[in-house]
Every structure is written in structure tokens, then in C-alpha cells.
Write an enzyme that holds these catalytic residues in place. Structure first.
Site, short mmCIF file in Angstrom:
data_model
loop_
_atom_site.label_atom_id
_atom_site.label_comp_id
_atom_site.label_asym_id
_atom_site.label_seq_id
_atom_site.Cartn_x
_atom_site.Cartn_y
_atom_site.Cartn_z
N ARG A 165 -13.35 -2.28 10.93
CA ARG A 165 -14.93 -2.35 11.73
C ARG A 165 -14.23 -1.58 13.27
O ARG A 165 -14.16 -0.60 13.40
CB ARG A 165 -14.90 -3.89 12.07
CG ARG A 165 -16.05 -4.35 11.20
CD ARG A 165 -15.99 -5.82 11.76
NE ARG A 165 -17.82 -6.03 10.80
CZ ARG A 165 -17.93 -6.43 9.70
NH1 ARG A 165 -16.27 -7.07 9.42
NH2 ARG A 165 -18.39 -7.46 9.42
N GLN A 202 -12.36 4.58 -4.79
CA GLN A 202 -12.23 3.26 -5.25
C GLN A 202 -13.57 3.46 -6.24
O GLN A 202 -14.64 3.99 -6.22
CB GLN A 202 -12.33 2.41 -4.00
CG GLN A 202 -13.21 0.36 -4.99
CD GLN A 202 -13.80 0.05 -3.47
OE1 GLN A 202 -14.70 -0.37 -3.17
NE2 GLN A 202 -11.88 -1.09 -3.25
N SER A 218 -9.86 1.44 5.38
CA SER A 218 -10.60 0.43 4.33
C SER A 218 -11.73 0.47 3.62
O SER A 218 -12.80 1.43 4.84
CB SER A 218 -11.51 -0.69 4.74
OG SER A 218 -10.21 -1.85 5.11
N PRO A 219 -11.91 0.63 2.49
CA PRO A 219 -13.39 1.18 2.28
C PRO A 219 -14.85 0.48 2.69
O PRO A 219 -15.06 -0.95 2.69
CB PRO A 219 -13.16 1.14 0.21
CG PRO A 219 -12.09 -0.54 0.21
CD PRO A 219 -10.96 -0.23 1.59
N TYR A 246 -18.95 -8.44 -7.42
CA TYR A 246 -19.56 -7.13 -8.11
C TYR A 246 -19.28 -7.26 -9.68
O TYR A 246 -18.75 -8.62 -9.79
CB TYR A 246 -19.05 -5.57 -7.94
CG TYR A 246 -19.23 -6.13 -6.08
CD1 TYR A 246 -20.67 -5.69 -6.32
CD2 TYR A 246 -18.85 -4.93 -5.56
CE1 TYR A 246 -21.31 -5.52 -4.44
CE2 TYR A 246 -19.45 -5.17 -3.92
CZ TYR A 246 -20.60 -5.24 -3.99
OH TYR A 246 -20.88 -4.76 -2.27
N ARG A 294 -9.01 -3.88 -6.10
CA ARG A 294 -9.72 -4.82 -5.21
C ARG A 294 -9.32 -6.42 -6.17
O ARG A 294 -10.33 -6.47 -6.78
CB ARG A 294 -10.06 -4.45 -4.49
CG ARG A 294 -10.11 -5.46 -2.92
CD ARG A 294 -10.89 -4.59 -2.44
NE ARG A 294 -11.05 -4.56 -0.80
CZ ARG A 294 -11.72 -4.56 0.35
NH1 ARG A 294 -13.29 -4.83 0.12
NH2 ARG A 294 -11.06 -4.38 2.01
#
Length: 809
Positions: free
Chosen positions: A765, A542, A464-465, A623, A671
Site C-alpha cells: 500500500r 510471480q 510487493s506483488p 491459491y 511466497r
């Protein structure tokens, strides 16, 4: 508790009768009375189902009842799934059925033997109480009066119930057709999609539940049919499985339609003073996992146990703090059972939603459709299926691997996909590791390759980013090289960078990376070259803009905290701060939009120079582009605000500018936050339209996250908690997806991929704690074809030996 209790049980269903007999068995001095408005032979269901584990609980609680129940069981191990003219069988599921009437007769007889006063044909009024029926002065009132509990309604302000009436329609019927496996039959026609759940519960009778969504129900005209017409129509729908046997009903006494809508019942509190809820009065679980009666009878076991456990000696001080002994016992009961009920209700909800949305899945190939059904509740996983029926699961793995090689995912051909000849030789420019054909015929789904345009990804695992807040002036450095390089060496098929910002003011923090200056190109190129030269992993950049969430401190210093000094001006769709403590953004003008759009396009061009295999546009988590999509942040009154079409306009303009400069043969992802988790925000339904809009604009796959768009969000966390949003987008819109969100185990990844809930699975994680997560997963699953760095091969051999040693009995 000490002494004896005078207990009145309202409701003579399985929960009430079983509790009564267990109480009396525990202490013959208890005065236990069951009040039931019907007779012991009245029942409005057909059969009930128990798992082998539940049956063991019955044996321990009361061997006599256990023996009587098991003497009447119809047992089966197989599940048959009939869809599109194909029957798929999976074994080892271990369930037993019994006629509901027989179960009630056994419980009533055993209760009477033990001295319980069972009063049939007796009405109880929750408002009038027990006085009119001569039962005043009770110590405990047990509300076992079912899903429509009058007692729960009487004390609603204390129990605080939540009742969710679901929209699918179902009718509970019976038939003399003997089904020797738990049978699911699916019919798709011009009216819609219909399913039957059928199982035998005695030597000559089977339950037969017909279910469908409301649109199918109305399309078939069931809303206009009487009982006989309904039976005839259902017999015609499922004629090939009924084998000439008629369908039967035992609910002709009901006024109006016999079709029902399932209610999900929850209660904040399960007791009030000396009144306690049990069974369906306390909670319900959808019939598709057969756990309603199980929960009810296990409630009875727990309540009877805690009421008969020794309590402390009389202690006025303790009573003042925690309430009298009865209250403490009821609290222990609630603490124990509410956890189990929540666990099963979550599984039941997953199962229920699958059946409510069968129309979503009916397009899947029969093999994948059946697998999706079997794993729908998340209680049955990929490896659990292996334990139950290894032959079936190996067949699924072989089918999936053969199909995945030439038709990625479920066979949805992405636009621009290569031909079979091209696919055999597909390799990313700059990569020295073309994906070889596998040597094993049975491959865990997570290790099958996947293709986006001409990019072949060796397996389904994605890093994952993850923002690591370690850049200086936007430049990725040695930490980023080691961080991303280690995860590429760790075996993941696709590695995402953190969000690289398209300008200095697009950064979230001073530690964020960027791609807008020559030194950024040099830094990223170094990382991309390492990944390509040292591993078969592909790497995706990304790109994003922080918008109104920018100019904050590093993540390790806290969340959404503005800088102490040196803040830059932030902007967004409207002049609304993300939090009251954050900067008020400038509402973007058209010239602002054009400048930002061009910055994204420029960064995309620079990504080509860096050698990235893929680019992702970040339109999630509040964002800049995400804040345009959500109405919580976008309150514009021009063509960029209002409707979802308008709110998507600017993000789509940015995407189009990026797609125009990005090489046609290389894929792009987007995303999104599939829900805001806030009333009035983006919903799961809207997320399907959002995904379609980006796919129509040229995206190849949607990276499905949720939330982080509002501080008021109330997400529902749990295992794989965001996967249902990926599932919905993928199967409603037929769009490839990446799932993300508390996916931690290889077993979960395999279940998601094989069921078609996503095409790739991103882990964050787990990769922070274990950069070689994929390599370790391959060893655990016995997948020897997984690539390892040649420098680490002795470690591979040792790990595989250790795994084999642990598996030995």
C-alpha cells in the site's frame, strides 16, 4: 464523582498503596483501607525499574512521593550486551532503579501520613468477603492482589481472564556486584543458551535474573537442583560478570523450585459492579521491558483520577442508560488503561518472545545480536536509537554496510553466490545500471545492496506483488507498464509483478494477467525492457494458479464472489470450496497435476524470453499450491495429503520443474503463508519446515506472508505484524527472507534489516499511494547516493532542501 467513598484495597503492593494514597490525597473524606497479608518489609522481588517518562508521571501525581522515590534512585543510561566475548554498549536509555522494599516502605509511609488505614498481617478471603475483617459496607473493592488474584478468580465469569503460562524458565536473584549499566550477559554451552538481566537498584545491590528456555534448563540439570545447587550453578555460568560476588535469594520460603514461568494475564473486563482490578491482577508485562510496576502505578494514577472527577448532576435517565456514576467512572478507567496496557503488553510480548528464543538469534554476529536485542520490543526503533546514541548507531550502520557489500544480509552465503571479484562488476543482463560502490561510509541499512546468486539488488526495498485486475485476456497493458514502471523509477531495488497465471483457468478473475500466450510475452517484455532501460531496479515475475479461489469477480466488486455467468471449472487438492458461496472444486487427479506442473514450467521458460531477472512461485494465500500445503483445504488420503511432507509434495514438484528450466545464475523465490491463523491449520513452527523444503529444492529466498487460506482466519494485525514469521524462518532455518505486512516507514525497514529479521522488505500500500516511496525515504534519511532518474534530479535537490529546512530548529 460527588461525596466520599468507602474503599477497601486488597493488596499492599505498589499498585494498592499508591492508589490508596492518591485517593486520600484527592479527598480526605474518603475512607480508604489497605489490607495486606504480609508486612511492609516482606518482598519477594529485588529491584524495580522505571523510565524517565514514568518518573515524570509520578511527579505530577504526588510530588512528595516522587521526591522520596527519586532520592533513592540508582540511575543509568547505558545498556551493555555481553555475547561471544564481546561487549557492546548503547547509551541514552534513561532508566532508574529502586529496591522494591524501599519503594513499598515509601508508599506505605506516605499513605499513613495522608490518613490511609494500612492493615498488614491481615488475611482477606475472596469467598468470605470483607465482613470477617470488619470492613463491610464498602462502596468499592480494589483488587490489587497480584498476578494470582483471588478476587479475579472469585469473579472470573465476569472478568473473563486469559492466562498464558509461558515456557521459558527464570529465577529472580540478587548480588552485591554493582552493575553500572543495565547488563545483558549471554552464555552458550553444550547445555544450551542462558541469559542474565542485571541492574543496580541501590548503592550496593543489583538484581540478577537468570533466564533460559526449558531445553537449556533441563540440559543444565536445573530441574534436579535444590536452591543452593542452583545458586552455585548460576554463579559458575556467569562468573566472569559476577567478579567473585555470590548470588543471593530472598525466596527460600517457597516450597520446591524457585524457578518460575511467566504468566501473561489479560481480562476482558476490568470491573464488575463495585469490584475493580488494578496492576498485575488486571494485566502483566514481561520483566524484560521493566513495565509491570510502571503499569500498576499508572493504573493507580488513572483510577484515583477518574473516581475524583466531577460527574453529572443526579440524572435517573442517564443512570438507566449508562449505570450509576461509579460504573461510569470504572468504565472510563478501563477504556483509558486497557488501551495503554494492550500497547505495553504487545511490546512486552515481543520482548519476551525474543528472550524465549535466544537460541534462535545466538548465531548472529555480536553487532547484529545486540541491535536485535535493543529493538526487540518495537518500542525502540532505528531512528530512536540515533536519538539515544548517535555514535552507537553510526557504528552499526558502518558495520552493516561493510558486511553487506560482500556478505548479503547477515553473511549467509546463498548457494551459487558470486566471488568478491564478480560481485564488484555484477549487473543484470539488459540493465544499464550496475550498482556503484557507495560514497557514504554510514549507510541506512535499507540502502545497502543485496545479492541473490548473481543478481545484485541495489537496495532492500521491494514493491510487493499487487493484483490490479486490469488485464484483458491475460495481457498486461499500458496500465501495467505505467504502474510497474513508475515504481521502478521510484527507486525500489526489486519490483514484483502481480501474480501472472499459467493458464486461462488459473486466473482468479478475468482481469488477471497471464503468461501462457505469445501476446503475453510481448506485453511483459515491453515492461521488463522499460524497467531495465530506465532504472537500476530488478523485476521479478510471480507465477501462480488460483485453484479453488478462481473464477471470481474483480476485486473492486467484492471478495471471493463467483462470476454471474461464464464461470470455468475450478480445482483443488480436495473437493472443498473455499467459502460455502463459492464453487465446489474438482479434486485434482494425477493427470491434472502433471498438466499444471508443465504449465508452470512452460510459463517459466516464457519468463526467460521476457527477460525477467527473477521468478517467484506463489504458494500462499489459499491459491492452488497453498491449498495443497494447508490441511484446511487438503484432505487427500493419497501421497499428496496427510503429513506436511505429503502436502508439500506437489508444490515441490512444480518448483522443481520451474527450477530445472530457469537459468542457474538467476534466483527464484517462493511466497508462503507462514500460518493459517486457524486452529488445525499451518503453524509458525511448520512454516520453518516448509521454507527448508523449498530451499533444499533450490529456492534462494522465502517471501513470508500469512493467512488468506481460510475465511475463518483470525489474524492479529498491527505494525509489521507478519515480520515475526519472517524472523523465525530466517533465524531458525538460516534462510534468507522477504518480510511483508503493514511496514510503512523507512524507520521500520531499517530496524527489520539491521536486526536480521529479513533480508528484503516488501511494501504494498505505501507504494500505491507513493510510487517514489524509496526516493522520498532517501531524502528524509539524508542518503544522497540513492539513484534518481536524471529527468527528476531538480526535484531531488528541492526535496533534499525542504527536508533539511524542516529539520532545522
Amino acid at each position: 464523582m460527588r461525596g466520599h467513598l468507602k474503599v477497601v484495597v486488597i493488596g499492599g503492593g505498589p499498585a494498592g498503596l499508591y492508589f490508596a494514597l492518591l485517593m486520600k490525597k484527592a479527598n480526605t473524606a474518603h475512607e480508604v483501607t489497605v489490607v495486606e497479608r504480609n508486612t511492609v518489609d516482606d518482598t519477594f522481588g529485588w529491584g524495580v525499574v522505571f523510565s524517565d517518562q514514568t518518573i515524570e508521571n509520578f511527579r505530577q501525581a504526588d510530588p512528595e512521593t516522587f521526591q522520596a522515590i527519586t532520592d533513592h534512585f540508582a540511575h543509568w543510561d547505558d545498556i551493555d550486551v555481553h555475547v561471544k566475548g564481546v561487549t557492546i554498549t548503547s547509551g541514552g536509555h534513561g532508566f532508574s532503579g529502586i529496591a522494591r522494599r524501599t519503594l513499598l516502605q515509601i508508599l506505605a509511609r506516605r499513605a499513613a501520613e495522608l490518613g490511609v488505614d494500612v492493615r498488614f498481617h491481615t488475611e482477606f478471603s475472596a469467598d468470605a468477603g470483607a465482613d470477617p475483617i470488619g470492613l463491610a459496607g464498602y462502596d468499592l473493592l480494589v483488587a490489587a492482589d497480584g498476578v494470582n488474584s483471588a478476587i479475579r478468580r472469585r469473579y472470573a465469569e465476569h472478568f473473563r481472564p486469559e492466562i498464558d503460562i509461558r515456557h521459558a524458565k527464570y529465577i529472580w536473584l540478587g548480588t552485591k556486584r554493582r552493575f553500572d549499566a543495565f547488563t545483558f550477559a549471554f552464555v552458550e554451552n553444550d547445555c544450551g543458551v542462558f541469559q542474565a538481566h542485571a541492574y543496580r537498584f541501590d548503592e550496593e545491590t543489583s538484581a540478577f535474573i537468570v533466564e533460559c528456555d526449558e531445553r537449556s534448563w533441563r540440559g543444565a540439570g536445573f530441574d534436579r537442583m535444590n536452591t543452593d545447587e542452583t545458586l552455585a550453578a548460576c554463579e559458575q555460568l556467569f562468573a566472569q560478570w559476577l567478579d567473585g560476588h555470590p548470588l543471593l535469594t530472598n525466596m527460600r520460603h517457597l516450597r520446591g523450585s524457585q524457578w518460575l514461568n511467566f504468566p501473561i494475564v489479560r481480562n476482558a473486563s476490568w470491573y464488575h459492579e463495585n469490584v475493580v482490578l488494578i496492576g498485575d491482577a488486571a494485566h502483566t508485562a514481561h520483566f524484560s521491558i521493566g513495565s509491570g510496576t510502571k503499569l500498576a502505578m499508572e493504573d493507580a494514577i488513572a483510577l484515583a483520577r477518574v473516581l475524583n472527577e466531577p460527574d453529572h448532576a443526579p440524572d435517573a435517565e442517564l443512570d438507566a442508560m449508562t449505570g450509576p456514576p461509579l460504573s461510569r467512572a470504572l468504565q472510563r478507567y478501563q477504556d483509558e488503561r486497557s488501551t495503554e496496557a494492550l500497547r505495553l503488553q504487545n511490546a512486552a510480548r515481543n520482548s519476551m518472545e525474543w528472550f524465549e528464543n535466544v537460541r534462535r538469534y545466538i548465531h548472529l554476529p555480536p553487532e547484529q545480536f545486540a541491535y536485535s536485542l535493543l529493538t526487540r520490543s518495537q518500542r525502540v526503533s532505528h531512528e530512536n536509537l540515533r536519538v539515544r546514541d548517535a555514535k552507537y548507531l553510526v557504528g552499526v550502520e558502518r558495520w552493516f554496510a561493510a558486511r553487506a557489500r560482500w556478505e548479503p544480509g547477515t553473511g549467509n552465503r546463498e548457494r551459487g553466490a558470486a566471488s568478491s571479484e564478480q560481485l564488484q562488476a555484477a549487473s543484470v543482463p539488459g540493465s544499464q545500471f550496475p550498482v556503484p560502490p557507495p560514497k557514504q561510509s554510514s549507510i541506512p541499512p535499507m540502502f545497502t545492496p543485496y545479492r541473490l546468486r548473481k543478481l545484485e539488488i541495489a537496495n532492500r526495498i521491494v514493491v510487493s506483488p499487487m493484483d490490479v485486475y486490469s488485464a484483458t485476456d491475460g495481457v498486461p497493458n499500458d496500465f501495467h507498464l505505467v504502474h510497474l514502471g513508475a515504481r521502478a523509477l521510484g527507486g525500489a531495488g526489486l519490483v514484483f509483478t502481480e501474480m501472472a497465471c499459467v493458464s486461462p483457468e488459473a486466473r482468479i478473475t478475468l482481469g488477471c494477467t497471464g503468461l501462457y500466450a505469445p501476446e503475453h510475452v510481448a506485453g511483459w517484455t515491453r515492461i521488463v525492457d522499460f524497467v531495465h532501460e530506465r532504472s537500476p531496479a530488478r523485476i521479478c515475475l510471480q507465477l501462480g494458479h488460483s485453484g479453488r479461489k478462481g473464477s471470481t469477480k474483480l476485486g473492486l466488486e467484492g471478495t471471493d464472489i463467483p462470476l454471474d455467468d461464464g464461470n470455468w471449472e475450478v480445482m483443488g487438492p480436495s473437493s472443498l470450496p473455499h467459502r460455502p458461496t463459492m464453487q465446489k472444486p474438482r479434486a485434482m487427479s494425477r493427470s491434472d497435476m502433471e498438466r499444471v506442473r508443465d504449465q508452470f514450467a512452460r510459463s517459466t521458460e516464457l519468463a526467460i524470453a521476457c527477460g525477467f531477472d527473477m521468478v517467484e512461485l506463489h504458494c500462499a494465500h489459499g491459491y492452488l499450491l497453498s491449498s495443497f500445503i494447508t490441511p484446511l483445504a487438503n484432505q487427500r488420503d493419497d501421497e499428496y495429503g496427510g503429513s506436511l511432507e505429503n502436502r508439500l509434495r506437489f508444490p515441490l514438484e512444480v518448483f522443481a520443474a520451474m527450477r530445472a528450466v530457469w537459468p542457474r545464475e538467476r534466483p527464484m523465490s517462493v511466497r508462503i503463508s507462514a500460518t493459517d491463523w486457524v486452529d488445525g491449520g499451518v503453524t509458525g513452527e511448520e512454516s520453518v519446515d516448509i521454507a527448508r523444503a523449498f530451499m533444499d529444492a533450490g529456492a534462494d529466498i522465502i517471501h513470508v506472508s500469512t493467512g488468506q487460506t481460510s475465511p475463518d482466519a483470525r489474524p492479529v494485525y498491527g505494525r509489521m505484524w507478519q515480520t515475526p514469521f519472517s524472523d523465525r524462518i530466517r533465524n531458525e532455518a538460516r534462510i534468507p527472507t522477504i518480510a511483508v505486512g503493514n511496514v510503512t516507514e523507512p524507520d521500520q525497514v531499517n530496524s527489520i534489516i539491521a536486526a536480521g529479521r529479513a533480508d528484503l522488505v516488501a511494501l504494498a500500500r505505501p507504494h500505491l499511494s507513493d510510487p517514489a516511496w524509496t526516493l522520498h525515504a532517501a531524502a528524509e534519511l539524508g542518503y544522497a547516493d540513492q539513484w534518481w532518474p536524471w529527468q527528476y534530479r531538480s526535484g531531488k535537490q528541492q526535496l533534499e532542501r525542504l527536508v533539511e529546512r524542516r529539520k532545522q530548529p
